[in-house]
Design a protein around this motif. Structure first.
Motif, PDB file in Angstrom:
ATOM      1  N   ALA A 128       0.818  -1.212   0.000  1.00  0.00           N
ATOM      2  CA  ALA A 128       0.000   0.000   0.000  1.00  0.00           C
ATOM      3  C   ALA A 128       0.851   1.262   0.000  1.00  0.00           C
ATOM      4  CB  ALA A 128      -0.934  -0.002   1.210  1.00  0.00           C
ATOM      5  N   GLY A 129       2.081   1.175   0.495  1.00  0.00           N
ATOM      6  CA  GLY A 129       2.938   2.346   0.522  1.00  0.00           C
ATOM      7  C   GLY A 129       3.278   2.878  -0.852  1.00  0.00           C
ATOM      8  N   GLY A 130       3.155   2.042  -1.875  1.00  0.00           N
ATOM      9  CA  GLY A 130       3.439   2.463  -3.237  1.00  0.00           C
ATOM     10  C   GLY A 130       2.211   2.935  -3.996  1.00  0.00           C
ATOM     11  N   PHE A 131       1.079   2.992  -3.332  1.00  0.00           N
ATOM     12  CA  PHE A 131      -0.158   3.404  -3.983  1.00  0.00           C
ATOM     13  C   PHE A 131      -0.184   4.914  -4.217  1.00  0.00           C
ATOM     14  CE2 PHE A 131      -3.390  -0.150  -2.752  1.00  0.00           C
ATOM     15  CZ  PHE A 131      -2.620  -1.061  -3.451  1.00  0.00           C
ATOM     16  N   SER A 132      -0.839   5.328  -5.290  1.00  0.00           N
ATOM     17  CA  SER A 132      -1.152   6.738  -5.505  1.00  0.00           C
ATOM     18  C   SER A 132      -2.223   7.155  -4.516  1.00  0.00           C
ATOM     19  CB  SER A 132      -1.655   6.951  -6.932  1.00  0.00           C
ATOM     20  OG  SER A 132      -2.911   6.295  -7.104  1.00  0.00           O
ATOM     21  N   LEU A 133      -2.443   8.464  -4.397  1.00  0.00           N
ATOM     22  CA  LEU A 133      -3.479   8.944  -3.489  1.00  0.00           C
ATOM     23  C   LEU A 133      -4.844   8.384  -3.874  1.00  0.00           C
ATOM     24  CD1 LEU A 133      -4.587  10.663  -1.204  1.00  0.00           C
ATOM     25  CD2 LEU A 133      -4.547  12.649  -2.743  1.00  0.00           C
ATOM     26  N   GLY A 134      -5.127   8.328  -5.176  1.00  0.00           N
ATOM     27  CA  GLY A 134      -6.414   7.800  -5.619  1.00  0.00           C
ATOM     28  C   GLY A 134      -6.600   6.344  -5.231  1.00  0.00           C
ATOM     29  N   MET A 135      -5.540   5.547  -5.347  1.00  0.00           N
ATOM     30  CA  MET A 135      -5.632   4.140  -4.965  1.00  0.00           C
ATOM     31  C   MET A 135      -5.776   3.989  -3.453  1.00  0.00           C
ATOM     32  SD  MET A 135      -2.817   2.453  -7.560  1.00  0.00           S
ATOM     33  CE  MET A 135      -3.102   0.778  -7.009  1.00  0.00           C
ATOM     34  N   ARG A 136      -5.097   4.857  -2.695  1.00  0.00           N
ATOM     35  CA  ARG A 136      -5.267   4.816  -1.239  1.00  0.00           C
ATOM     36  C   ARG A 136      -6.702   5.189  -0.849  1.00  0.00           C
ATOM     37  NH1 ARG A 136      -0.206   7.513  -1.203  1.00  0.00           N
ATOM     38  NH2 ARG A 136      -1.149   9.421  -0.384  1.00  0.00           N
ATOM     39  N   GLN A 137      -7.309   6.099  -1.600  1.00  0.00           N
ATOM     40  CA  GLN A 137      -8.712   6.427  -1.341  1.00  0.00           C
ATOM     41  C   GLN A 137      -9.595   5.197  -1.545  1.00  0.00           C
ATOM     42  OE1 GLN A 137      -9.642   9.028   0.095  1.00  0.00           O
ATOM     43  NE2 GLN A 137      -9.042  10.946  -0.849  1.00  0.00           N
ATOM     44  N   ARG A 138      -9.362   4.473  -2.615  1.00  0.00           N
ATOM     45  CA  ARG A 138     -10.152   3.269  -2.877  1.00  0.00           C
ATOM     46  C   ARG A 138      -9.936   2.230  -1.777  1.00  0.00           C
ATOM     47  NH1 ARG A 138     -11.938   2.355  -8.509  1.00  0.00           N
ATOM     48  NH2 ARG A 138     -11.449   4.183  -9.768  1.00  0.00           N
ATOM     49  N   LEU A 139      -8.691   2.099  -1.311  1.00  0.00           N
ATOM     50  CA  LEU A 139      -8.401   1.152  -0.242  1.00  0.00           C
ATOM     51  C   LEU A 139      -9.100   1.575   1.055  1.00  0.00           C
ATOM     52  CD1 LEU A 139      -6.887  -1.325   0.751  1.00  0.00           C
ATOM     53  CD2 LEU A 139      -4.876   0.124   1.142  1.00  0.00           C
ATOM     54  N   GLY A 140      -9.107   2.872   1.327  1.00  0.00           N
ATOM     55  CA  GLY A 140      -9.799   3.365   2.519  1.00  0.00           C
ATOM     56  C   GLY A 140     -11.296   3.121   2.452  1.00  0.00           C
ATOM     57  N   ILE A 141     -11.868   3.256   1.263  1.00  0.00           N
ATOM     58  CA  ILE A 141     -13.302   2.992   1.106  1.00  0.00           C
ATOM     59  C   ILE A 141     -13.580   1.498   1.273  1.00  0.00           C
ATOM     60  CG2 ILE A 141     -15.202   3.027  -0.565  1.00  0.00           C
ATOM     61  CD1 ILE A 141     -13.931   5.637  -1.651  1.00  0.00           C
ATOM     62  N   ALA A 142     -12.685   0.671   0.755  1.00  0.00           N
ATOM     63  CA  ALA A 142     -12.836  -0.772   0.952  1.00  0.00           C
ATOM     64  C   ALA A 142     -12.848  -1.103   2.438  1.00  0.00           C
ATOM     65  CB  ALA A 142     -11.700  -1.517   0.254  1.00  0.00           C
TER      66      ALA A 142
END
Length: 317
Positions: A128-142
């Protein structure tokens, strides 16, 4: 299970700063409620109080009739995304969700479901540390969806998303509300909320400024204005003012027309304006009812609640 968020009379002071000054509103099931206001208005503090991360000096914040701290297996009652960066960067996306799921008695199957639901299937084994902000948003929503909760609270969920992601988010939030969930979304993107939210809670200086439907707010902000385009603005203004209208725009010395031929008329309907212009043989290319944008309505509501303004910048009128 259907549940509401009920905020009543919240007051919270940090030193000499009054962050919340009687904040009260309700987020009901089956709709997306936009939570908006200038920086420093109290949005983040309110959400933190609802989640038990800050304690209010006065008032109450309940989820499904109970304080968050009294909920057993809270992820099954309310899912929240306040900070997309709140994760262990060395964990994969799937492992990040697995430890959250295990803390709530949820299995790996549910983890895989939400990963697919937010479109991270191909990135599940990436750190997850390599995720873009948009991908981190999706992970947070998950993570917020893990317990299949009836209440969701999301702070700036579209931040960092690309255009495709923003379109996805818009439909996704509406689909969650359509399932009967209460969805509270804090955002600065008025254009997104205009297409997504059913209801708005507008706050400023720790208080609720407006608590209304999006449609109702836009109708009020539109104010019966009619947009007129004409190659003869002086003649049009003379005919319309004689009939009792107020005209602003190009050539009038007031307003902000979008061109030399643009006028804004209040006090007469579009049909009456067309009849008058035809009667006096004034040429025109467009007569249309003005529809205010959510951004216009928001700026008007909060113009006196902006705490931080650059030098020389005047309040929007």
């Amino acid at each position: 299970m259907r549940a509401t968020i009920e905020v009543a009379g919240l007051r919270k002071r940090f030193g000499h700063t009054m962050a919340l000054d009687g904040m009260s509103f309700t987020v009901t099931p089956g709709q997306v409620t936009g939570f908006v206001g200038p920086n420093g208005a109290g949005k983040s503090t309110t959400m933190r109080v609802i989640l038990g991360l800050d304690a209010a000096d006065e008032g109450s914040a309940l989820v499904g009739g109970r304080p968050y701290t009294g909920l057993r297996d809270p992820l099954r009652h309310v899912g929240a995304l306040l900070d997309a960066s709140a994760l262990q960067p060395s964990r994969t996306a799937r492992n990040h969700l697995l430890w959250l799921a295990h803390s709530q008695g949820l299995g790996a199957g549910r983890v895989d479901e939400v990963i697919e639901q937010v479109g991270l299937g191909s990135a599940a084994q990436r750190k997850a540390g390599g995720f873009s902000l948009g991908m981190r948003q999706r992970l947070g929503i998950a993570a917020a969806l893990l317990g299949d909760p009836p209440v969701l609270m999301l702070d700036e969920p579209s931040n960092g998303l690309d255009p495709e992601g923003i379109i996805w988010m818009r439909g996704f939030l509406r689909s969650l509300a359509a399932e009967g969930r209460a969805v509270l979304v804090s955002s600065h993107l008025m254009s997104e909320l205009e297409d997504t939210a059913d209801h708005l809670v507008v706050v400023g200086r720790g208080r609720v400024v407006a608590d209304t439907s999006v449609a109702g707010l836009l109708a009020t902000a539109s104010g019966g204005r009619v947009s007129l385009r004409t190659s003869a603005p002086s003649e049009a203004m003379a005919a319309l003012t004689q009939a009792g209208a107020t005209v602003t725009g190009a050539g009038t010395g007031t307003g902000t027309g979008t061109g030399r031929d643009a006028l804004t008329v209040t006090g007469l309907t579009g049909e009456h304006i067309v009849a008058l212009l035809n009667r006096y043989a004034v040429p025109f290319s467009e007569v249309s009812a003005h529809r205010a944008t959510l951004e216009e309505a928001y700026l008007e509501l909060t113009r006196d609640a902006v705490e931080f303004r650059a030098a020389g910048q005047e309040a929007t009128r």
